[in-house]
Design an enzyme around this catalytic site. Structure first.
Site, PDB file in Angstrom:
ATOM      1  N   SER A  10       4.940   0.489   3.633  1.00  9.63           N
ATOM      2  CA  SER A  10       5.688   1.584   3.174  1.00  9.63           C
ATOM      3  C   SER A  10       5.165   2.909   4.172  1.00  9.63           C
ATOM      4  O   SER A  10       5.970   3.808   4.765  1.00  9.63           O
ATOM      5  CB  SER A  10       4.830   2.628   1.786  1.00  9.63           C
ATOM      6  N   TRP A  36       6.899   2.709   7.139  1.00 10.52           N
ATOM      7  CA  TRP A  36       7.884   3.524   7.120  1.00 10.52           C
ATOM      8  C   TRP A  36       8.864   4.266   7.368  1.00 10.52           C
ATOM      9  O   TRP A  36       9.353   4.893   8.214  1.00 10.52           O
ATOM     10  CB  TRP A  36       8.905   2.563   5.722  1.00 10.52           C
ATOM     11  N   HIS A  37       7.419   5.480   7.319  1.00  6.77           N
ATOM     12  CA  HIS A  37       8.014   7.093   7.416  1.00  6.77           C
ATOM     13  C   HIS A  37       8.414   7.361   8.488  1.00  6.77           C
ATOM     14  O   HIS A  37       8.603   8.204   8.667  1.00  6.77           O
ATOM     15  CB  HIS A  37       7.276   7.646   6.434  1.00  6.77           C
ATOM     16  N   GLY A  38       7.631   6.817   9.802  1.00  9.33           N
ATOM     17  CA  GLY A  38       7.421   7.039  10.808  1.00  9.33           C
ATOM     18  C   GLY A  38       6.030   6.281  11.663  1.00  9.33           C
ATOM     19  O   GLY A  38       5.521   5.580  11.488  1.00  9.33           O
ATOM     20  N   PHE A  67      13.352  10.604   8.444  1.00 11.49           N
ATOM     21  CA  PHE A  67      13.196   9.751   8.620  1.00 11.49           C
ATOM     22  C   PHE A  67      14.129   8.366   8.425  1.00 11.49           C
ATOM     23  O   PHE A  67      13.972   6.600   8.534  1.00 11.49           O
ATOM     24  CB  PHE A  67      11.807   9.025   7.209  1.00 11.49           C
TER      25      PHE A  67
END
Length: 501
Positions: free
Chosen positions: A347, A350-352, A501
């Site tokens: 998770s 996933w953001h960066g 993102f």
């Protein structure tokens, strides 16, 4: 195209009027027009990115059809488990059938995750490999590319992946209407920053005759109004203070750094939940219902409750497509802890493409696991309908908020080293400088007002919904609009944080 831009202020009513007054007689024409409008909305940033979203839509549409054909031809009535993507075959017929379906699921996974890997993580992996090699004494010269990250790619690839996986599992029948499917992927209100909709919720709505309803439109306008307040008054004003503090944390005092962390928590919540509110509200104007993405997360009493209230569309996505397939909590404690760490780390990633996001995910995993081990991760499933929190609840909320703010420092910092430096300086020179003004008086009032109204509206999609039927609702709407005009940041149009993102 930004929700808080003058361009969108012109775009929305034009699309709305054409949708309801020109194309209302034909559902297919409405869908086709929405698809065109969505591509205009997305292509406004860079028309070249349209090729990616069209390709992603085409691959998953094709894979869905092929998996559906194989399911019919098998004539076994097999339904894949909700708890795993892969099932052990029991007969030669099932082996052949599953291999065929696996092929098209793999194509979908590889294509969509490949897009993410290249555009979002290619340079990260190259630079990380170079750093690792450098630790053993070599100085590699690995080339990186000047890759532009397509806006919203993390959102629409996950949305299409959920479709492919659900079709594979047998939870969803593949659609044979390409216009409806392509519009589902590109639906402009939630395209670039969510909510990440499930095909099982949103796709059927493109096949249902839509009629404009006043109540749905009214609810949509309230969400848009409150979302703009969150973004332009709360988030953008906090950003004016947060950015200088994080950029110059080496010279800031301890209290400034604490204020910076707290205000960033309000900034990112106002920014991201504001976008979600506007997206859900705009969708309602066109007769669609999107899932709730935030439920006053800063009133959570522990980290587990926080994650049931924060970015709900993403956390439930990882629950259903990563955590449960890994075995969820129905395995040994050691494996359950492993699953929790995987979900939180993925998770974060996933953001960066930055170790700061992985560290942020790891911190939340470390905070969640003790609650899980003592069996308290579902202790706060229900809220009491009381006017004020008890002393115990208030303490729990403040503690949870403080822990979340510490994690946000890693999320906001440029590097993990900067995050550690930021936190370590909190205890150095704690006094504020005499000439420091952290927020204007009016914005301080806005923050207090914002917290109070969020608490009042915590049981509904926002506090404005609680005014339904009350005589003072229209003065409240007008006042909120005036506050946006007078307190909002208009000096420059600020992008939403989650666009990166």
């Amino acid at each position: 195209m930004l929700f808080n831009s003058f361009t969108f202020l012109l775009f929305l009513p034009i699309v709305f009027l054409l949708y309801w007054f020109v194309f209302k007689k034909s559902l297919k024409l409405q869908n086709a027009f929405l698809l065109l409008a969505s591509y205009v909305f997305y292509g406004w940033w860079d028309w070249r990115f349209l090729g990616l979203i069209i390709a992603s839509s085409a691959v998953d549409y094709f894979c869905g059809l092929k998996m559906g054909d194989l399911s019919i031809s098998s004539n076994t009535g097999h339904r894949a488990s909700d708890n795993t993507i892969n099932q052990e075959p029991t007969t030669n017929n099932q082996l052949s059938w599953l291999n065929g379906r696996n092929l098209y699921l793999t194509i979908s996974l590889l294509f969509n995750l490949g897009l993410l890997a290249f555009f979002k993580y290619f340079n990260f992996f190259i630079e990380s490999a170079a750093d690792l090699i450098a630790t053993i004494g070599f100085q590699p010269h690995l080339s990186t590319l000047n890759i532009i990250l397509p806006v919203g790619i993390s959102f629409y690839t996950f949305q299409t992946l959920s479709y492919s996986i659900d079709v594979y599992r047998g939870n969803l029948k593949p659609t044979k209407d390409p216009i409806a499917f392509f519009t589902f992927v590109a639906f402009f209100p939630q395209l670039v920053a969510g909510p990440i909709e499930r095909a099982s919720n949103l796709l059927p709505q493109f096949f249902t005759k839509r009629k404009f309803e006043y109540q749905q439109g009214s609810d949509g306008m309230k969400l848009i109004l409150w979302g703009l307040f969150k973004k332009m008054v709360i988030a953008d004003n906090c950003a004016l203070v947060v950015n200088p503090i994080f950029e110059n944390y080496q010279t800031a005092s301890g209290l400034e750094l604490i204020m910076g962390a707290i205000l960033f928590a309000f900034q990112i919540y106002g920014d991201f939940s504001g976008y979600s509110d506007i997206a859900i509200g705009v969708a309602k104007l066109f007769g669609f219902d999107l899932m709730t993405n935030f439920r006053t997360p800063y009133f959570s009493r522990d980290i587990a409750e926080f994650w049931r209230r924060w970015h709900i569309s993403l956390s439930t996505w990882f629950r259903d497509y990563v955590y449960i397939p890994l075995g969820g909590s129905r395995v040994s404690k050691v494996k359950a802890i492993r699953n929790i760490f995987i979900v939180f780390l993925v998770s974060g990633f996933w953001h960066g493409a930055n170790w700061t996001f992985i560290a942020w995910g790891g911190i939340h995993a470390a905070l969640f696991i003790p609650i899980f081990l003592v069996g308290k991760n579902r202790a706060h499933l229900h809220e009491g309908d009381h006017l004020l929190p008890s002393v115990k609840e208030l303490f729990q909320m403040l503690l949870t908020f403080a822990l979340v703010c510490i994690a946000w420092v890693f999320f906001r910092a440029d590097t993990v080293g900067d995050a550690w430096g930021y936190l370590s300086r909190v205890f150095v020179n704690p006094l504020l400088p005499k000439n420091f003004v952290w927020l204007g008086y009016d914005i301080r009032i806005a923050l207090i007002l914002f917290l109070g109204l969020e608490w009042v509206g915590r049981y509904q999609f926002n506090w404005l919904a609680r005014l339904e039927g009350k005589w003072f609702r229209y003065p409240a709407y007008i006042t909120t609009g005036f506050l946006i005009v007078f307190w909002g940041v208009f000096t420059e149009v600020k992008e939403f944080i989650y666009f990166q993102f």
